[in-house]
Design a protein around this motif. Structure first.
Motif, mmCIF file in Angstrom:
data_model
loop_
_atom_site.group_PDB
_atom_site.id
_atom_site.type_symbol
_atom_site.label_atom_id
_atom_site.label_comp_id
_atom_site.label_asym_id
_atom_site.label_seq_id
_atom_site.Cartn_x
_atom_site.Cartn_y
_atom_site.Cartn_z
ATOM 1 N N LEU A 45 0.846 -1.192 0.000
ATOM 2 C CA LEU A 45 0.000 0.000 0.000
ATOM 3 C C LEU A 45 0.881 1.241 0.000
ATOM 4 C CD1 LEU A 45 -2.516 -1.282 2.683
ATOM 5 C CD2 LEU A 45 -2.928 -1.120 0.223
ATOM 6 N N THR A 48 -0.929 8.163 -0.583
ATOM 7 C CA THR A 48 -1.527 9.079 -1.561
ATOM 8 C C THR A 48 -2.073 10.279 -0.798
ATOM 9 O OG1 THR A 48 -3.809 8.245 -1.491
ATOM 10 C CG2 THR A 48 -2.243 7.052 -2.898
ATOM 11 N N TYR A 52 -3.797 5.298 1.916
ATOM 12 C CA TYR A 52 -2.930 4.365 1.200
ATOM 13 C C TYR A 52 -3.748 3.590 0.175
ATOM 14 C CZ TYR A 52 0.450 4.844 5.091
ATOM 15 O OH TYR A 52 1.341 5.298 6.032
ATOM 16 N N GLN A 53 -3.132 3.329 -0.964
ATOM 17 C CA GLN A 53 -3.780 2.523 -1.990
ATOM 18 C C GLN A 53 -2.809 1.487 -2.526
ATOM 19 O OE1 GLN A 53 -5.361 5.970 -4.429
ATOM 20 N NE2 GLN A 53 -7.214 4.737 -4.355
ATOM 21 N N GLN A 83 -11.887 -2.837 -1.932
ATOM 22 C CA GLN A 83 -12.858 -2.111 -2.739
ATOM 23 C C GLN A 83 -13.849 -3.112 -3.321
ATOM 24 O OE1 GLN A 83 -12.461 1.658 -2.862
ATOM 25 N NE2 GLN A 83 -11.637 0.579 -1.087
ATOM 26 N N ASP A 125 -8.254 -4.271 -5.716
ATOM 27 C CA ASP A 125 -7.820 -2.959 -5.237
ATOM 28 C C ASP A 125 -8.159 -2.777 -3.755
ATOM 29 O OD1 ASP A 125 -6.949 -2.250 -7.799
ATOM 30 O OD2 ASP A 125 -8.961 -1.577 -8.374
ATOM 31 N N HIS A 127 -7.914 0.212 -0.427
ATOM 32 C CA HIS A 127 -7.782 1.632 -0.076
ATOM 33 C C HIS A 127 -7.974 1.758 1.434
ATOM 34 C CE1 HIS A 127 -9.071 6.077 -1.024
ATOM 35 N NE2 HIS A 127 -7.930 6.002 -0.339
#
Length: 312
Positions: A45, A48, A52-53, A83, A125, A127
């Motif tokens: 991760l 951003t 975090y992504q 996600q 994904d 996040h």
């Protein structure tokens, strides 16, 4: 209106080079000694401007001698991070286990079989809505299991989340400790006005704030003690009211620590105009599984009258 009241990370670090060597994907041994293969990439991760992504690949290969259908189960390594609207997870079931959601995912949206030797890959994904740290972090507890129609559970492997620091480091990560309780609040942010729809409805502006990083799906607002004839219609920006007629999901997105979201409730006027002076309660709740008490319930409710110009 959506805003962040704290300091945002200004540099998106998605392109940083890792400061440690990256290991290859984890290949799980078949759970039953069979010949089906599950390969899961490494979940890193990256900081951003909003938490975090990161992404991880899940590959299933049919190394057997017969055509078979496969699906997988995922337990997210960080509560609330996966996600779930990702098109690569055609979700058909969800439960909660140790505060983490467990998803059953079809490999494709048309449920195709895999021929012998054929592989299929999904990229999932994640996040995490928490403030980026100057040190790397790690959180374990996730896993992926692969299932086939012919063999049931055929492979499994653990999935850990590794958080890159704001300087790009992955060396000596500290445990990521997520808040256990939500910390939402609501306040009035202006006077009651007439909603411009020609029907006499009233617009009550409010602001939702979220502090901390406890996992959540969304927020809901409930209006109670409404005078006779008054009904919660919708929000502005628009969001539909639930079947109960007094509960409405908050439009917008999940919130980072220190972020706020402003909108308005649209409420029909009371049958008797004199009742507009009666106070109503507006309460915010945080949606998660299972429902967890807020850190400070006292700031989850505001009171106002429905008189035009009222502000608390």
């Amino acid at each position: 209106m959506f805003q962040k009241t704290g300091t945002l990370l200004t540099a998106v670090l998605l392109g940083l080079t890792a400061t440690v060597a990256t290991t290859g994907p984890a290949v799980a041994a078949p759970a039953d000694g069979g010949d089906h293969t599950l390969s899961v990439g490494r979940l890193i991760l990256t900081p951003t401007d909003r938490g975090y992504q990161g992404s991880v690949s899940v590959t299933i290969t049919n190394t057997g001698s017969a055509t078979d259908y496969f699906h997988y189960k995922l337990r997210e390594p960080v509560p609330g991070a996966f996600q779930s609207d990702d098109l690569n997870c055609d979700m058909f079931d969800m439960r909660v286990e140790q505060n983490r959601r467990v998803f059953n995912c079809a490999l494709t949206d048309n449920w195709v079989d895999l021929a012998p030797g054929q592989s299929i890959q999904n990229v999932l994904d994640f996040h995490v809505l928490t403030d980026p740290r100057q040190y790397p972090m790690i959180m374990s507890g996730g896993w992926v299991e692969a299932y086939s129609t012919n063999g049931g559970l055929v492979a499994s492997t653990s999935v850990n989340a590794l958080f890159r620091s704001t300087t790009g480091s992955l060396i000596r990560p500290r445990p990521y400790v997520q808040d256990a309780q939500p910390d939402a609040s609501i306040r009035l942010n202006g006077p009651v006005t007439e909603f411009p729809d020609g029907e006499g409805n009233l617009r009550v502006p409010v602001t939702i704030r979220y502090d901390g990083d406890a996992p959540h799906n969304s927020f809901q607002v409930q209006a109670s003690s409404l005078p006779a004839g008054s009904v919660l219609r919708h929000t502005d920006p628009g969001s539909p009211v639930g079947s109960g007629g007094a509960l409405v999901p908050v439009p917008g997105m999940r919130l980072m620590p220190g972020e706020e979201y402003s909108f308005a409730l649209v409420i029909s006027p009371p049958t008797d105009p004199a009742d507009a002076t009666e106070l109503i309660d507006i309460q915010v709740t945080t949606d998660w599984y299972p429902t967890t008490p807020d850190v400070d319930p006292s700031d989850n409710v505001v009171r106002t009258a429905l008189t035009v110009g009222a502000n608390g």
